[in-house]
Design an enzyme around this catalytic site. Sequence first.
Site, mmCIF file in Angstrom:
data_model
loop_
_atom_site.group_PDB
_atom_site.id
_atom_site.type_symbol
_atom_site.label_atom_id
_atom_site.label_comp_id
_atom_site.label_asym_id
_atom_site.label_seq_id
_atom_site.Cartn_x
_atom_site.Cartn_y
_atom_site.Cartn_z
ATOM 1 C CG HIS A 349 58.558 16.050 36.725
ATOM 2 N ND1 HIS A 349 59.316 16.194 35.461
ATOM 3 C CD2 HIS A 349 58.914 16.998 37.494
ATOM 4 C CE1 HIS A 349 60.126 17.028 35.774
ATOM 5 N NE2 HIS A 349 60.056 17.384 36.992
ATOM 6 C CD GLU A 350 57.847 18.418 40.491
ATOM 7 O OE1 GLU A 350 58.744 18.206 41.199
ATOM 8 O OE2 GLU A 350 57.466 19.314 39.861
ATOM 9 C CG HIS A 353 62.852 16.281 40.910
ATOM 10 N ND1 HIS A 353 63.837 16.258 40.313
ATOM 11 C CD2 HIS A 353 61.713 16.797 40.544
ATOM 12 C CE1 HIS A 353 63.493 17.009 39.120
ATOM 13 N NE2 HIS A 353 62.338 17.650 39.368
ATOM 14 C CD GLU A 373 63.406 19.482 36.185
ATOM 15 O OE1 GLU A 373 62.478 19.260 35.607
ATOM 16 O OE2 GLU A 373 63.307 19.739 37.488
ATOM 17 C CG HIS A 433 62.887 23.199 34.229
ATOM 18 N ND1 HIS A 433 63.325 23.954 35.329
ATOM 19 C CD2 HIS A 433 61.812 22.578 35.079
ATOM 20 C CE1 HIS A 433 63.016 23.856 36.450
ATOM 21 N NE2 HIS A 433 62.014 22.802 36.504
#
Length: 531
Positions: A349-350, A353, A373, A433
Amino acid sequence: MSPSSSPRRRTLTAGALAATAALVAAGVQVATATAVPGRDTAIADARSNVSHNAGLFGFGAGQALQVKDVVIDADGSQHVRFDRTYQGLPVVGGDLVVHQDAHGRLKDSSRAKGHNPTVRSTVPSVPARSTAAKALASAPGISSATSQPQLVVWAADGTARLAWQTTVSGLGKQGQPSGRVIVTDATTGEEIEHFDAEHEAAGTGRSEYTGTVTVDTTLQSDGRYALIDPVRGHITRDAGNVSASGLKASSGTLFTDADNTWGDGRKFSSDRATAAVDAHANTAWTYDYYKNTFGRSGIKNDGRGATVFVHVGTAWDNAQWSDACFCMMTGDGDGTTDPEQVDLDTMGHEMTHGVTSATANLRYSGESGGLNESTSDIFGTMVEWYANSSVDTPDYLFSDQSTPPWLRRLDKPSLDGRSADCWSKKVGQLDVHNSSGVGNHWFFLASEGSGSRTINGVTYNSPTCNGSTVTGIGNQKAARIWYRALTVYMTSTTDYKGARTASLNAAKDLYGVGSAEYNAVAAAWSAVSVS
């Protein structure tokens, strides 16, 4: 690590050739951004197409284009992404993509909302000093803060204004890097918007880690092994629990070991390398997923590996990606119930970004922030499916290992009590989010369809907002469509309606208009009230 786990990683790496061949057959980009055949010609043709179609692109006096990315398909079709400036100032929301055939002839365009950046004056009435001071006052909770204003043309809503975009950088409560961006009108001083400068995935971090795995290391000249991945380039370092706002790639201490055996596999381990094992291995899985599925070599598609920090700050129960540092950062949890958040889908996920920042750069505000997100949730989930670990069984529950039973879920996002299942005019007002729920719900419906079902032992029941029945096409096809939409058609101000258009364009490119895949994408969007 145990040699029994080595063959699976080797098999997946060797499978890159087959995956690349499949991409070529589907007509998808496989070359890297730094070695694309005909790249310079494509850029020159794109500039010419913008110049000769100035009305279409809103291109006029005082403007200039800065190349950000080039995608060339297997059939020679070209997609050149530009950022725009006006009188030398960056135009926020002015980015565009020029779509061309193999001969450089204009086929189509994708434009952010700010395609008329003309302002009366580029001389601010409000001085930078007072803007910086006001921004500092507008960012409570950030200590040791500094303020950096930049004069821009802000046109993210389609109306151009001279503005100060001020980044406040400092430390959060646990010493983690924290930042906020405040945009103010440079003529009136009125605040236009504000948003977080860092992308975070909040969780309790109860990781069961990744079990016994293979980690790729480098043998150094001193005879010690280091957590430097020689294949993917990422480096894993111990931040030493220091305050992290000043972290850069060379900060902290590189993990080294004499016998190339790392960690003890325990929660809340006193062996600091244990968290590093999960971080290092899961970064590799994320890299391999993007490389072997899409032909993307690293976050920026330039083959460059990231720096991964563990043990950041004091009692920091979170993880985040930093573009400025080109680093992944993870904290130690709360020290009692929450271990370090280095589980597989959180890491995916991170790092996603970073991929989003390097491509469409979806603004972290409003509906585009929700899409940002959602994109990270989607591809974090897909990294988990790609790894297919027996310890972390693939599912559609985001961060279920570090935040049991889950932090967010894709089949019915509203089960968290905050997220949106369906689009409405109020979605853009939610925290990003939570507005991500619309995109997450779309992805589940497009992948698996509506109704109740059990997958890998987990029961899901995904409703539709319009009472329809949706038949899924599988998450690999849905993810492939989303990746092409993100990297070719989306821009910084894309909203959910724009995401529908972008993903339909991607489905058309990959599978054809009227195909089962194209129809499923459309049906899934209608099912979440996006039309």
